[in-house]
Design a protein around this motif. Structure first.
Motif, PDB file in Angstrom:
ATOM      1  N   GLY A  83       0.824  -1.202   0.000  1.00 58.53           N
ATOM      2  CA  GLY A  83       0.000   0.000   0.000  1.00 58.53           C
ATOM      3  C   GLY A  83       0.860   1.255   0.000  1.00 58.53           C
ATOM      4  N   ILE A  84       0.401   2.257   0.742  1.00 61.09           N
ATOM      5  CA  ILE A  84       1.135   3.524   0.755  1.00 61.09           C
ATOM      6  C   ILE A  84       2.472   3.397   1.457  1.00 61.09           C
ATOM      7  CG2 ILE A  84      -0.944   4.929   0.554  1.00 61.09           C
ATOM      8  CD1 ILE A  84      -0.705   5.520   3.545  1.00 61.09           C
ATOM      9  N   GLU A  85       2.616   2.434   2.367  1.00 62.13           N
ATOM     10  CA  GLU A  85       3.907   2.245   3.040  1.00 62.13           C
ATOM     11  C   GLU A  85       4.988   1.852   2.035  1.00 62.13           C
ATOM     12  OE1 GLU A  85       4.745   2.951   6.189  1.00 62.13           O
ATOM     13  OE2 GLU A  85       2.712   3.717   6.403  1.00 62.13           O
ATOM     14  N   ALA A  86       4.611   1.129   0.982  1.00 57.92           N
ATOM     15  CA  ALA A  86       5.584   0.717  -0.035  1.00 57.92           C
ATOM     16  C   ALA A  86       6.019   1.894  -0.905  1.00 57.92           C
ATOM     17  CB  ALA A  86       4.984  -0.379  -0.909  1.00 57.92           C
ATOM     18  N   LEU A  87       5.235   2.957  -0.923  1.00 57.60           N
ATOM     19  CA  LEU A  87       5.578   4.116  -1.752  1.00 57.60           C
ATOM     20  C   LEU A  87       6.508   5.090  -1.049  1.00 57.60           C
ATOM     21  CD1 LEU A  87       2.059   4.806  -3.302  1.00 57.60           C
ATOM     22  CD2 LEU A  87       4.002   3.636  -4.356  1.00 57.60           C
ATOM     23  N   LYS A  88       6.500   5.068   0.276  1.00 56.32           N
ATOM     24  CA  LYS A  88       7.364   5.986   1.024  1.00 56.32           C
ATOM     25  C   LYS A  88       8.819   5.620   0.767  1.00 56.32           C
ATOM     26  CE  LYS A  88       4.044   6.802   4.696  1.00 56.32           C
ATOM     27  NZ  LYS A  88       3.752   6.625   6.128  1.00 56.32           N
ATOM     28  N   GLY A  89       9.623   6.646   0.483  1.00 51.33           N
ATOM     29  CA  GLY A  89      11.041   6.433   0.209  1.00 51.33           C
ATOM     30  C   GLY A  89      11.356   6.194  -1.257  1.00 51.33           C
ATOM     31  N   ARG A  90      10.350   6.079  -2.104  1.00 50.56           N
ATOM     32  CA  ARG A  90      10.596   5.856  -3.524  1.00 50.56           C
ATOM     33  C   ARG A  90      10.872   7.184  -4.227  1.00 50.56           C
ATOM     34  NH1 ARG A  90       7.170   1.281  -5.989  1.00 50.56           N
ATOM     35  NH2 ARG A  90       8.328   1.939  -7.803  1.00 50.56           N
ATOM     36  N   SER A  91      11.478   7.077  -5.378  1.00 48.00           N
ATOM     37  CA  SER A  91      11.740   8.265  -6.207  1.00 48.00           C
ATOM     38  C   SER A  91      10.603   8.454  -7.188  1.00 48.00           C
ATOM     39  CB  SER A  91      13.050   8.095  -6.968  1.00 48.00           C
ATOM     40  OG  SER A  91      14.130   8.089  -6.075  1.00 48.00           O
ATOM     41  N   ALA A  92      10.376   9.699  -7.554  1.00 50.09           N
ATOM     42  CA  ALA A  92       9.333  10.043  -8.517  1.00 50.09           C
ATOM     43  C   ALA A  92       9.860  11.140  -9.431  1.00 50.09           C
ATOM     44  CB  ALA A  92       8.073  10.514  -7.797  1.00 50.09           C
ATOM     45  N   VAL A  93       9.184  11.330 -10.568  1.00 46.19           N
ATOM     46  CA  VAL A  93       9.561  12.362 -11.533  1.00 46.19           C
ATOM     47  C   VAL A  93       8.468  13.426 -11.543  1.00 46.19           C
ATOM     48  CG1 VAL A  93      10.047  12.848 -13.959  1.00 46.19           C
ATOM     49  CG2 VAL A  93      10.850  10.715 -12.919  1.00 46.19           C
ATOM     50  N   VAL A  94       8.875  14.674 -11.486  1.00 45.64           N
ATOM     51  CA  VAL A  94       7.923  15.783 -11.482  1.00 45.64           C
ATOM     52  C   VAL A  94       7.343  15.946 -12.885  1.00 45.64           C
ATOM     53  CG1 VAL A  94       7.644  18.260 -11.099  1.00 45.64           C
ATOM     54  CG2 VAL A  94       9.166  16.923  -9.610  1.00 45.64           C
ATOM     55  N   SER A 128      13.867  14.856 -10.338  1.00 46.93           N
ATOM     56  CA  SER A 128      13.589  13.675  -9.527  1.00 46.93           C
ATOM     57  C   SER A 128      13.380  14.105  -8.083  1.00 46.93           C
ATOM     58  CB  SER A 128      14.751  12.685  -9.622  1.00 46.93           C
ATOM     59  OG  SER A 128      14.469  11.539  -8.863  1.00 46.93           O
ATOM     60  N   VAL A 129      12.363  13.549  -7.447  1.00 45.96           N
ATOM     61  CA  VAL A 129      12.065  13.861  -6.046  1.00 45.96           C
ATOM     62  C   VAL A 129      11.908  12.549  -5.276  1.00 45.96           C
ATOM     63  CG1 VAL A 129      10.970  16.088  -6.493  1.00 45.96           C
ATOM     64  CG2 VAL A 129       9.594  14.012  -6.550  1.00 45.96           C
ATOM     65  N   ASP A 130      12.024  12.635  -3.966  1.00 47.78           N
ATOM     66  CA  ASP A 130      11.821  11.479  -3.100  1.00 47.78           C
ATOM     67  C   ASP A 130      10.528  11.656  -2.324  1.00 47.78           C
ATOM     68  OD1 ASP A 130      14.225  10.177  -3.784  1.00 47.78           O
ATOM     69  OD2 ASP A 130      15.341  11.459  -2.386  1.00 47.78           O
ATOM     70  N   VAL A 131       9.760  10.590  -2.244  1.00 47.07           N
ATOM     71  CA  VAL A 131       8.495  10.615  -1.506  1.00 47.07           C
ATOM     72  C   VAL A 131       8.808  10.349  -0.041  1.00 47.07           C
ATOM     73  CG1 VAL A 131       6.238   9.546  -1.244  1.00 47.07           C
ATOM     74  CG2 VAL A 131       7.228   9.821  -3.519  1.00 47.07           C
ATOM     75  N   VAL A 132       8.412  11.264   0.830  1.00 54.08           N
ATOM     76  CA  VAL A 132       8.663  11.096   2.255  1.00 54.08           C
ATOM     77  C   VAL A 132       7.403  10.677   3.013  1.00 54.08           C
ATOM     78  CG1 VAL A 132      10.655  12.627   2.353  1.00 54.08           C
ATOM     79  CG2 VAL A 132       8.376  13.569   2.688  1.00 54.08           C
ATOM     80  N   ASP A 133       6.228  10.944   2.443  1.00 52.69           N
ATOM     81  CA  ASP A 133       4.992  10.588   3.115  1.00 52.69           C
ATOM     82  C   ASP A 133       3.867  10.609   2.096  1.00 52.69           C
ATOM     83  OD1 ASP A 133       3.336   9.846   5.195  1.00 52.69           O
ATOM     84  OD2 ASP A 133       3.182  11.856   6.075  1.00 52.69           O
ATOM     85  N   ILE A 134       2.766   9.978   2.455  1.00 47.66           N
ATOM     86  CA  ILE A 134       1.552  10.041   1.663  1.00 47.66           C
ATOM     87  C   ILE A 134       0.482  10.623   2.570  1.00 47.66           C
ATOM     88  CG2 ILE A 134      -0.185   8.758   0.354  1.00 47.66           C
ATOM     89  CD1 ILE A 134       2.481   8.623  -1.025  1.00 47.66           C
ATOM     90  N   ASP A 135      -0.087  11.736   2.176  1.00 53.43           N
ATOM     91  CA  ASP A 135      -1.122  12.411   2.961  1.00 53.43           C
ATOM     92  C   ASP A 135      -2.427  12.306   2.183  1.00 53.43           C
ATOM     93  OD1 ASP A 135      -2.507  13.943   4.770  1.00 53.43           O
ATOM     94  OD2 ASP A 135      -1.701  15.857   4.049  1.00 53.43           O
ATOM     95  N   GLY A 136      -3.247  11.321   2.520  1.00 48.20           N
ATOM     96  CA  GLY A 136      -4.476  11.074   1.755  1.00 48.20           C
ATOM     97  C   GLY A 136      -4.094  10.569   0.375  1.00 48.20           C
ATOM     98  N   ALA A 137      -4.442  11.362  -0.663  1.00 44.76           N
ATOM     99  CA  ALA A 137      -4.078  10.984  -2.043  1.00 44.76           C
ATOM    100  C   ALA A 137      -2.980  11.893  -2.573  1.00 44.76           C
ATOM    101  CB  ALA A 137      -5.312  11.065  -2.920  1.00 44.76           C
ATOM    102  N   THR A 138      -2.259  12.547  -1.679  1.00 42.90           N
ATOM    103  CA  THR A 138      -1.197  13.471  -2.081  1.00 42.90           C
ATOM    104  C   THR A 138       0.135  12.963  -1.554  1.00 42.90           C
ATOM    105  OG1 THR A 138      -2.750  15.317  -1.977  1.00 42.90           O
ATOM    106  CG2 THR A 138      -0.413  15.863  -1.931  1.00 42.90           C
ATOM    107  N   ALA A 139       1.106  12.903  -2.452  1.00 42.95           N
ATOM    108  CA  ALA A 139       2.463  12.519  -2.057  1.00 42.95           C
ATOM    109  C   ALA A 139       3.199  13.743  -1.546  1.00 42.95           C
ATOM    110  CB  ALA A 139       3.193  11.912  -3.239  1.00 42.95           C
ATOM    111  N   VAL A 140       3.839  13.607  -0.417  1.00 44.08           N
ATOM    112  CA  VAL A 140       4.663  14.677   0.133  1.00 44.08           C
ATOM    113  C   VAL A 140       6.091  14.365  -0.276  1.00 44.08           C
ATOM    114  CG1 VAL A 140       5.372  15.880   2.225  1.00 44.08           C
ATOM    115  CG2 VAL A 140       3.046  14.946   2.054  1.00 44.08           C
ATOM    116  N   VAL A 141       6.719  15.311  -1.003  1.00 42.25           N
ATOM    117  CA  VAL A 141       8.034  15.047  -1.589  1.00 42.25           C
ATOM    118  C   VAL A 141       9.074  16.048  -1.101  1.00 42.25           C
ATOM    119  CG1 VAL A 141       6.994  14.020  -3.650  1.00 42.25           C
ATOM    120  CG2 VAL A 141       7.562  16.457  -3.647  1.00 42.25           C
ATOM    121  N   MET A 142      10.326  15.674  -1.360  1.00 43.64           N
ATOM    122  CA  MET A 142      11.443  16.587  -1.077  1.00 43.64           C
ATOM    123  C   MET A 142      12.563  16.285  -2.052  1.00 43.64           C
ATOM    124  SD  MET A 142      13.017  15.064   2.454  1.00 43.64           S
ATOM    125  CE  MET A 142      14.669  15.636   2.295  1.00 43.64           C
TER     126      MET A 142
END
Length: 142
Positions: A83-94, A128-142
């Motif tokens: 679920g969302i726990e598997a997405l935390k820490g992954r990289s994403a593209v803006v 490229s950004v890193d996902v630090v959290d998922i807040d509802g349906a929004t990814a929090v990135v840095m």
């Protein structure tokens, strides 16, 4: 009607097997094995004291040896995040500019709404950004 002692131990083992099945507590199974060992001692002609000693020694030995070993193996299993726990820490593209108020990223092959962890920072498309959290349906990135 005179029932041999080993039969009583078998009945006790079966009686200890019932709560094992109902509660899934493995200790009941270890006591049931102790009762089976005591039934064996009774069948071989051991006295009442020998039967009780066999029951106690086998039950305590199983609890002392099997339980810590089982706990160690349970703790060493790899934990699979889902679920969302598997997405935390992954990289994403803006995909669309991401700042403190929103934006879009491509995460794990899907388009997600996103916002930055730090409201003063922003990321442009292609970064490229890193996902630090998922807040509802929004990814929090840095």
């Amino acid at each position: 009607m005179n029932i041999d002692a080993w039969v009583w131990w078998l009945i006790g083992a079966a009686g200890l097997g019932i709560p094992l099945v109902l509660t899934a507590l493995p200790e009941f199974g270890m006591f049931a094995v102790g009762a089976l060992a005591a039934a064996g001692a009774a069948a071989l002609g051991g006295g009442a004291v020998a039967q009780v000693l066999v029951f106690v020694i086998v039950s305590v030995a199983l609890i002392a040896v099997v339980r810590p070993t089982a706990n160690r193996h349970r703790d060493q299993r790899p934990q699979h995040r889902s679920g969302i726990e598997a997405l935390k820490g992954r990289s994403a593209v803006v995909l669309e500019r991401v700042d403190g108020s929103g934006g879009r990223i491509k995460l794990a092959g899907e388009v997600w709404s996103a916002r930055t962890l730090d409201v003063d920072s922003s990321f442009e498309p292609g970064q490229s950004v890193d996902v630090v959290d998922i807040d509802g349906a929004t990814a929090v990135v840095m």
